[in-house]
Design a protein around this motif. Structure first.
Motif, PDB file in Angstrom:
ATOM      1  N   ILE A 119      34.789   7.564 -20.109  1.00  0.00           N
ATOM      2  CA  ILE A 119      35.276   6.617 -19.254  1.00  0.00           C
ATOM      3  C   ILE A 119      34.421   6.665 -17.795  1.00  0.00           C
ATOM      4  N   SER A 120      34.493   7.720 -17.451  1.00  0.00           N
ATOM      5  CA  SER A 120      33.536   8.115 -16.400  1.00  0.00           C
ATOM      6  C   SER A 120      32.098   7.500 -16.192  1.00  0.00           C
ATOM      7  N   LYS A 121      31.506   7.805 -17.441  1.00  0.00           N
ATOM      8  CA  LYS A 121      30.080   7.526 -17.843  1.00  0.00           C
ATOM      9  C   LYS A 121      30.159   5.853 -17.765  1.00  0.00           C
ATOM     10  N   ALA A 122      31.236   5.194 -18.280  1.00  0.00           N
ATOM     11  CA  ALA A 122      31.129   3.810 -18.725  1.00  0.00           C
ATOM     12  C   ALA A 122      31.331   2.835 -17.574  1.00  0.00           C
TER      13      ALA A 122
ATOM     14  N   THR B 255      37.345   3.193  -9.380  1.00  0.00           N
ATOM     15  CA  THR B 255      37.483   4.671  -9.193  1.00  0.00           C
ATOM     16  C   THR B 255      38.076   4.877 -10.742  1.00  0.00           C
ATOM     17  N   ILE B 256      37.718   6.138 -11.223  1.00  0.00           N
ATOM     18  CA  ILE B 256      38.361   6.847 -12.258  1.00  0.00           C
ATOM     19  C   ILE B 256      39.096   8.067 -11.793  1.00  0.00           C
ATOM     20  N   CYS B 257      40.321   8.052 -12.043  1.00  0.00           N
ATOM     21  CA  CYS B 257      41.196   9.020 -11.664  1.00  0.00           C
ATOM     22  C   CYS B 257      41.615  10.026 -12.965  1.00  0.00           C
ATOM     23  N   ALA B 258      41.945  11.226 -12.689  1.00  0.00           N
ATOM     24  CA  ALA B 258      42.296  12.188 -13.516  1.00  0.00           C
ATOM     25  C   ALA B 258      43.474  12.901 -12.952  1.00  0.00           C
ATOM     26  N   LEU B 259      44.378  12.981 -13.924  1.00  0.00           N
ATOM     27  CA  LEU B 259      45.922  13.494 -13.663  1.00  0.00           C
ATOM     28  C   LEU B 259      45.780  15.332 -13.848  1.00  0.00           C
ATOM     29  N   SER B 260      46.358  15.703 -12.877  1.00  0.00           N
ATOM     30  CA  SER B 260      46.690  17.313 -12.852  1.00  0.00           C
ATOM     31  C   SER B 260      48.150  17.733 -12.447  1.00  0.00           C
ATOM     32  N   ARG B 261      48.620  18.895 -12.861  1.00  0.00           N
ATOM     33  CA  ARG B 261      49.421  19.339 -12.261  1.00  0.00           C
ATOM     34  C   ARG B 261      49.099  20.414 -11.122  1.00  0.00           C
ATOM     35  N   ALA B 262      49.945  20.753 -10.265  1.00  0.00           N
ATOM     36  CA  ALA B 262      49.608  21.597  -8.843  1.00  0.00           C
ATOM     37  C   ALA B 262      49.084  22.881  -9.248  1.00  0.00           C
ATOM     38  N   LYS B 263      48.110  22.998 -10.350  1.00  0.00           N
ATOM     39  CA  LYS B 263      47.580  24.399 -10.596  1.00  0.00           C
ATOM     40  C   LYS B 263      46.153  24.336 -10.554  1.00  0.00           C
TER      41      LYS B 263
ATOM     42  N   LYS C 281      31.318   7.676 -10.994  1.00  0.00           N
ATOM     43  CA  LYS C 281      30.671   7.156  -9.578  1.00  0.00           C
ATOM     44  C   LYS C 281      31.665   7.383  -8.528  1.00  0.00           C
ATOM     45  N   ARG C 282      32.731   7.126  -8.827  1.00  0.00           N
ATOM     46  CA  ARG C 282      33.790   7.237  -7.837  1.00  0.00           C
ATOM     47  C   ARG C 282      35.031   7.987  -8.600  1.00  0.00           C
ATOM     48  N   GLY C 283      35.253   9.069  -8.158  1.00  0.00           N
ATOM     49  CA  GLY C 283      36.180   9.946  -8.977  1.00  0.00           C
ATOM     50  C   GLY C 283      37.668  10.333  -7.989  1.00  0.00           C
ATOM     51  N   ARG C 284      38.387  10.438  -8.564  1.00  0.00           N
ATOM     52  CA  ARG C 284      39.858  11.101  -7.571  1.00  0.00           C
ATOM     53  C   ARG C 284      40.491  11.925  -8.757  1.00  0.00           C
TER      54      ARG C 284
ATOM     55  N   ARG D 115      40.849  19.279  -2.993  1.00  0.00           N
ATOM     56  CA  ARG D 115      39.933  18.726  -1.877  1.00  0.00           C
ATOM     57  C   ARG D 115      38.722  19.194  -1.554  1.00  0.00           C
ATOM     58  N   ASN D 116      38.578  20.388  -2.161  1.00  0.00           N
ATOM     59  CA  ASN D 116      37.239  21.344  -1.996  1.00  0.00           C
ATOM     60  C   ASN D 116      36.321  20.991  -3.082  1.00  0.00           C
ATOM     61  N   LEU D 117      36.970  20.411  -4.295  1.00  0.00           N
ATOM     62  CA  LEU D 117      36.295  20.065  -5.517  1.00  0.00           C
ATOM     63  C   LEU D 117      35.819  18.293  -5.340  1.00  0.00           C
ATOM     64  N   ILE D 118      36.379  17.600  -4.592  1.00  0.00           N
ATOM     65  CA  ILE D 118      36.244  16.144  -4.449  1.00  0.00           C
ATOM     66  C   ILE D 118      36.748  15.361  -3.501  1.00  0.00           C
ATOM     67  N   ASP D 119      36.306  14.415  -3.041  1.00  0.00           N
ATOM     68  CA  ASP D 119      36.462  13.854  -1.771  1.00  0.00           C
ATOM     69  C   ASP D 119      37.845  12.930  -1.677  1.00  0.00           C
ATOM     70  N   ASP D 120      38.219  12.569  -2.841  1.00  0.00           N
ATOM     71  CA  ASP D 120      39.382  11.411  -3.006  1.00  0.00           C
ATOM     72  C   ASP D 120      40.437  12.239  -3.832  1.00  0.00           C
ATOM     73  N   VAL D 121      41.549  12.605  -3.055  1.00  0.00           N
ATOM     74  CA  VAL D 121      42.840  13.416  -3.655  1.00  0.00           C
ATOM     75  C   VAL D 121      43.828  12.707  -3.506  1.00  0.00           C
ATOM     76  N   GLU D 122      44.780  12.473  -4.325  1.00  0.00           N
ATOM     77  CA  GLU D 122      45.835  11.649  -4.388  1.00  0.00           C
ATOM     78  C   GLU D 122      46.952  12.697  -4.896  1.00  0.00           C
ATOM     79  N   PHE D 123      47.954  12.943  -4.090  1.00  0.00           N
ATOM     80  CA  PHE D 123      49.117  13.781  -4.495  1.00  0.00           C
ATOM     81  C   PHE D 123      50.354  13.021  -5.032  1.00  0.00           C
TER      82      PHE D 123
END
Length: 379
Positions: free
Chosen positions: A61-64, A69-77, A92-95, A130-138
């Motif tokens: 999806i990031s390629k297409a 903005t393309i967002c990927a979910l994670s736990r706080a790990k 192109k725009r990641g979060r 935030r050290n890996l990407i500029d856009d971080v949602e908590f």
């Protein structure tokens, strides 16, 4: 404060958690591209650490997709966050969307932890992302049942750690609209660095209040709303994208707006319904098959005189081809006359009265009378 409301669609993540609604990567790409055409600002594409399939879906999806903005979910790990960042490398725009539970119920029962430990883990995860990407949602999971003072401390801390967006989810659909609105207001009133981040809302529909709660959150300052097509999602579902968009569009006096092309709502709704094999309930607001259908004689008479008597929006505005007059035993003479004239038949009043009596007998037996039935009736 800006009146622009950002639409964060999680159909491909939270929506896909509905049993039996899983999509292949290729199907997810098709839906994502349609969401982009719809005008969705952020597409939550998946939870990369959860499975190889989800990782691949976020990557493809990031390629297409190039505009949303393309967002990927994670736990706080850290492992989750690393997987999310890796899956987003072509975006192109990641979060990255990371977070942890914020209510005492989650802190004690789910994490066997304390408020202070949760606060530390939240800050560490936000900084790491935030050290890996500029856009971080908590996300502060179960914020709907969280202690207000602790929630405000948590929000302030993750913003200071680099969160660009903070999500205040009513994860269990617990809140009433006034409670949820007051929660958002409390955060704005008690978080000194609130101007450094966007507040997002993510409401579930366990009490049927997801859209009402989302609108309350917007009115108290939230500028991102997390939604799904057709309101699908975990348990009773999420806030419906089409309901929020059209509520804001109908109530232009509130001054809020989105970038969604509302004329594409119905086609996208149908696409998601077909691909996820999940029918849209007939009385679903905006996109259900009865949303612009009229069967009561009183309603039909008013609608035929002026559509706005019973419709607060034009069906074309949401991509529905036309309103419909459904003939049943509740229908009146005006509706029958209208349908007969559409078929090319015109009768004087005495003849129409006779036909109407025969029509009611037919409708009592057949429940709904279609054009073929009317042809039989006039013969």
């Amino acid at each position: 404060m800006s009146q622009r409301i950002y639409i964060f669609d999680t159909t491909l993540r939270d929506g896909e958690q509905v049993p039996g609604c899983q999509l292949t990567t290729e199907e997810k790409v098709v839906v994502a591209k349609e969401l982009e055409r719809l005008g969705v600002d952020i597409i939550e594409a998946g939870f990369p650490i959860s499975s190889p399939g989800d990782f691949r879906s976020v990557t493809e999806i990031s390629k297409a997709v190039s505009e949303s903005t393309i967002c990927a979910l994670s736990r706080a790990k850290e492992g989750d966050i690393d997987a999310a960042a890796q899956a987003l490398k072509y975006a192109k725009r990641g979060r990255i969307h990371t977070g942890i539970g914020s209510s005492d119920i989650h802190i004690r029962s789910k994490f066997n932890s304390t408020r202070e430990s949760i606060l530390e883990q939240a800050v560490a995860a936000t900084k790491y992302a935030r050290n890996l990407i500029d856009d971080v949602e908590f996300y502060a999971e179960d914020a709907g049942r969280a202690d207000l003072e602790f929630l405000a401390r948590l929000v302030e801390s993750v913003i200071a750690a680099g969160a660009t967006v903070v999500n205040i989810p009513d994860t269990t659909g617990y809140c009433l609209p006034d409670q949820y609105g007051a929660k958002i207001k409390y955060i704005y009133d008690h978080v000194p660095n609130i101007d450094k981040a966007t507040i997002s809302i993510h409401c579930h529909n366990d009490l049927g209040l997801a859209t009402a709660n989302a609108l309350a959150g917007i009115q108290y300052g939230a500028r991102q709303v997390e939604v799904t097509i057709n309101g699908i999602g975990e348990r009773a579902g999420n806030t419906s994208l089409e309901e929020v968009v059209m509520a804001l569009q109908v109530h232009k006096d509130l001054g809020y707006y989105t970038n969604v092309d509302s004329r594409r709502l119905y086609p996208v709704s149908q696409l998601v319904s077909q691909m996820m094999r999940m029918p849209v309930q007939a009385n679903k607001a905006i996109v259900g098959r009865n949303a612009f259908a009229h069967s009561s004689g009183i309603h039909q008479d008013g609608f035929l005189k002026s559509a706005e008597t019973y419709e607060i929006m034009n069906p074309h505005d949401v991509g529905v081809p036309t309103s419909s007059i459904v003939l049943t035993a509740r229908s009146g003479r005006h509706a029958l006359k209208h349908r007969l004239e559409m078929l090319g038949y015109r009768y004087d009043k005495p003849t129409l009265d006779t036909l109407y009596k025969r029509f009611l007998d037919m409708a009592d037996v057949r429940k709904e009378v279609n054009d073929k039935d009317l042809m039989e009736l006039v013969r």
